[in-house]
Design an enzyme around this catalytic site. Structure first.
Site, PDB file in Angstrom:
ATOM      1  N   ALA A  73     -29.152  -1.748 -20.249  1.00 27.00           N
ATOM      2  CA  ALA A  73     -29.233  -3.154 -20.662  1.00 27.00           C
ATOM      3  C   ALA A  73     -29.178  -4.056 -19.438  1.00 27.00           C
ATOM      4  O   ALA A  73     -28.529  -3.711 -18.435  1.00 27.00           O
ATOM      5  CB  ALA A  73     -28.066  -3.473 -21.586  1.00 27.00           C
ATOM      6  N   GLY A 113     -28.580   2.004 -21.946  1.00 24.07           N
ATOM      7  CA  GLY A 113     -29.660   1.726 -22.904  1.00 24.07           C
ATOM      8  C   GLY A 113     -30.965   2.403 -22.523  1.00 24.07           C
ATOM      9  O   GLY A 113     -31.825   2.640 -23.384  1.00 24.07           O
ATOM     10  N   GLU A 116     -30.501   5.707 -23.991  1.00 24.26           N
ATOM     11  CA  GLU A 116     -30.610   5.563 -25.449  1.00 24.26           C
ATOM     12  C   GLU A 116     -32.069   5.343 -25.870  1.00 24.26           C
ATOM     13  O   GLU A 116     -32.505   5.819 -26.920  1.00 24.26           O
ATOM     14  CB  GLU A 116     -29.718   4.413 -25.929  1.00 24.26           C
ATOM     15  N   GLU A 136     -21.551   2.578 -19.653  1.00 24.15           N
ATOM     16  CA  GLU A 136     -21.009   1.386 -20.322  1.00 24.15           C
ATOM     17  C   GLU A 136     -19.487   1.302 -20.260  1.00 24.15           C
ATOM     18  O   GLU A 136     -18.916   0.210 -20.262  1.00 24.15           O
ATOM     19  CB  GLU A 136     -21.447   1.352 -21.798  1.00 24.15           C
TER      20      GLU A 136
HETATM   21  N1  COA Z   1     -29.092  -4.987 -15.322  1.00 26.15           N
HETATM   22  C1  COA Z   1     -29.592  -5.935 -14.506  1.00 26.15           C
HETATM   23  N2  COA Z   1     -29.975  -5.698 -13.250  1.00 26.15           N
HETATM   24  C2  COA Z   1     -29.889  -4.443 -12.799  1.00 26.15           C
HETATM   25  C3  COA Z   1     -29.390  -3.393 -13.581  1.00 26.15           C
HETATM   26  C4  COA Z   1     -28.965  -3.708 -14.904  1.00 26.15           C
HETATM   27  N3  COA Z   1     -28.526  -2.759 -15.739  1.00 26.15           N
HETATM   28  N4  COA Z   1     -29.391  -2.260 -12.857  1.00 26.15           N
HETATM   29  C5  COA Z   1     -29.892  -2.593 -11.641  1.00 26.15           C
HETATM   30  N5  COA Z   1     -30.184  -3.892 -11.602  1.00 26.15           N
HETATM   31  C6  COA Z   1     -30.753  -4.655 -10.472  1.00 26.15           C
HETATM   32  C7  COA Z   1     -29.721  -4.886  -9.405  1.00 26.15           C
HETATM   33  O1  COA Z   1     -28.924  -6.010  -9.699  1.00 26.15           O
HETATM   34  C8  COA Z   1     -30.592  -5.094  -8.194  1.00 26.15           C
HETATM   35  O2  COA Z   1     -31.121  -6.399  -8.239  1.00 26.15           O
HETATM   36  P1  COA Z   1     -31.210  -7.293  -6.867  1.00 26.15           P
HETATM   37  O3  COA Z   1     -32.146  -6.537  -5.970  1.00 26.15           O
HETATM   38  O4  COA Z   1     -31.768  -8.604  -7.354  1.00 26.15           O
HETATM   39  O5  COA Z   1     -29.840  -7.364  -6.335  1.00 26.15           O
HETATM   40  C9  COA Z   1     -31.749  -4.136  -8.437  1.00 26.15           C
HETATM   41  O6  COA Z   1     -31.741  -3.867  -9.831  1.00 26.15           O
HETATM   42  C10 COA Z   1     -31.589  -2.828  -7.711  1.00 26.15           C
HETATM   43  O7  COA Z   1     -30.334  -2.294  -8.046  1.00 26.15           O
HETATM   44  P2  COA Z   1     -29.231  -1.856  -6.965  1.00 26.15           P
HETATM   45  O8  COA Z   1     -27.899  -1.863  -7.644  1.00 26.15           O
HETATM   46  O9  COA Z   1     -29.381  -2.661  -5.725  1.00 26.15           O
HETATM   47  O10 COA Z   1     -29.717  -0.356  -6.674  1.00 26.15           O
HETATM   48  P3  COA Z   1     -28.833   0.867  -6.227  1.00 26.15           P
HETATM   49  O11 COA Z   1     -29.809   1.940  -5.911  1.00 26.15           O
HETATM   50  O12 COA Z   1     -27.848   0.484  -5.194  1.00 26.15           O
HETATM   51  O13 COA Z   1     -28.000   1.271  -7.546  1.00 26.15           O
HETATM   52  C11 COA Z   1     -27.676   1.757  -9.888  1.00 26.15           C
HETATM   53  C12 COA Z   1     -28.650   1.699  -8.707  1.00 26.15           C
HETATM   54  C13 COA Z   1     -28.472   2.146 -11.122  1.00 26.15           C
HETATM   55  C14 COA Z   1     -26.597   2.812  -9.635  1.00 26.15           C
HETATM   56  C15 COA Z   1     -26.996   0.379 -10.071  1.00 26.15           C
HETATM   57  O14 COA Z   1     -28.015  -0.615 -10.054  1.00 26.15           O
HETATM   58  C16 COA Z   1     -26.244   0.253 -11.368  1.00 26.15           C
HETATM   59  O15 COA Z   1     -25.149   0.785 -11.493  1.00 26.15           O
HETATM   60  N6  COA Z   1     -26.812  -0.474 -12.352  1.00 26.15           N
HETATM   61  C17 COA Z   1     -26.154  -0.736 -13.612  1.00 26.15           C
HETATM   62  C18 COA Z   1     -26.243   0.472 -14.512  1.00 26.15           C
HETATM   63  C19 COA Z   1     -25.478   0.210 -15.813  1.00 26.15           C
HETATM   64  O16 COA Z   1     -24.290   0.004 -15.828  1.00 26.15           O
HETATM   65  N7  COA Z   1     -26.214   0.272 -16.945  1.00 26.15           N
HETATM   66  C20 COA Z   1     -25.651   0.096 -18.256  1.00 26.15           C
HETATM   67  C21 COA Z   1     -25.599  -1.340 -18.625  1.00 26.15           C
HETATM   68  S1  COA Z   1     -24.776  -1.591 -20.193  1.00 26.15           S
END
Ligand code: COA
Length: 263
Positions: A73, A113, A116, A136
């Site tokens: 999400a 998500g 999912e 989450e």
């Molecule tokens: N929602 C919104 N933006 C997201 C996102 C999410 N779930 N996951 C990644 N992004 C965005 C980041 O904010 C970043 O944006 P920016 O370049 O404008 O700062 C871009 O995508 C790249 O992500 P980044 O975190 O820099 O990459 P990374 O390789 O260091 O890490 C993840 C990758 C997937 C480990 C990390 O982005 C993450 O933990 N994301 C959230 C995952 C999550 O919790 N999902 C469930 C949500 S309920």
């Protein structure tokens, strides 16, 4: 011609009957914004509508642009209020109830998500570099679109609890061992493997394929007797189709490839 939506693109191959839907927010790792959820439904709806235009669309591959399937999400939208309504979750149900089989092709992150969404599809085929998980818990919530339910069925409830409680990102191969992913391939072999699988299913009698999707859904929702009665009823109906006659004729003559028309 296929329309591109704001955050998804679609394409289809008329010869094979395989459609493609790409989640297209690569800068945000294809995080599920409200717009993306809407565009997934709009794209899948449009692909299915090609059936009415004389192009027989028989299966759809869903993938993510930019080397990731989907990081879950869109957390930035949580500040405006989390996606808690049925409408917000509707793309998952739309995929589950979509008449055609849907294959998730998974590279990179497949989280929350995103996982999912993949588990709402009929098949999940990943490359060996893909990582999946339900993070989450680290946001003080739970997977709200069936993550724990799906994994409890595909693997078992203890595995579902482990994945959802730890929030860890796991390698795709573990997903395949657990039955969450159907198959895993080397990164440079994934495209060909998914195409071959999609084309195999697309070459089968469409009414049988659609019925098998419904039957497998029923298997998780009804008792055994009701499910078997459904199968027996549909079996009787399929006996009267042209595709059944075509399959029997091709078997008997044994010198040509059957062509199924979905009739
Ligand atoms: N929602 C919104 N933006 C997201 C996102 C999410 N779930 N996951 C990644 N992004 C965005 C980041 O904010 C970043 O944006 P920016 O370049 O404008 O700062 C871009 O995508 C790249 O992500 P980044 O975190 O820099 O990459 P990374 O390789 O260091 O890490 C993840 C990758 C997937 C480990 C990390 O982005 C993450 O933990 N994301 C959230 C995952 C999550 O919790 N999902 C469930 C949500 S309920």
């Amino acid at each position: 011609m296929p329309t591109d939506f704001e955050t998804t693109t679609i394409a289809f191959d008329e010869e094979t009957g395989v459609g493609y839907l790409t989640l297209n927010r690569p800068d945000a790792l294809n995080a599920l914004s409200s717009q993306l959820r809407e565009d997934i439904v709009a794209g899948l709806r449009e692909l299915n509508e090609y059936n009415d235009d004389g192009v027989v669309m028989r299966t759809v591959v869903v993938e993510g642009a930019g080397g990731n399937f989907c990081a879950g999400a869109d957390i930035t939208e949580f500040e405006e209020g989390p996606p808690t309504t049925e409408v917000d979750r509707s793309h998952y149900r739309f995929i589950r109830e979509y008449p055609l089989p849907v294959i998730a092709k998974i590279r990179g992150y497949c989280l929350g998500g995103g996982l999912e969404t993949a588990m709402s599809c009929d098949f999940r085929i990943a490359d060996t570099d893909a990582r999946f998980g339900l993070p989450e818990v680290d946001l003080g919530i739970i997977p709200g679109a069936g993550g724990v339910q799906f994994i409890s069925r595909l693997a078992n409830p203890s595995v579902a609890k482990e994945i959802a409680m730890t929030g860890e990102h796991l390698p795709a191969e573990r997903g395949a061992e657990l039955g969450i992913f159907n198959d895993v391939h080397a990164p440079d072999e994934l495209d060909a493997a998914v195409d071959e699988f999609a084309e195999t299913i697309a070459s089968k009698p469409p009414l049988s394929v659609r019925t098998i999707k419904k039957s497998a859904t029923m298997a998780t929702q009804t008792g055994l007797r009701e499910g078997i009665e459904y199968d027996a009823d549909v079996f009787e109906t399929l006996l009267w189709t042209d595709d059944h006659k075509e399959g029997v004729r091709a078997f008997a003559e044994d010198d040509y490839e059957p062509e199924f028309q979905g009739k």
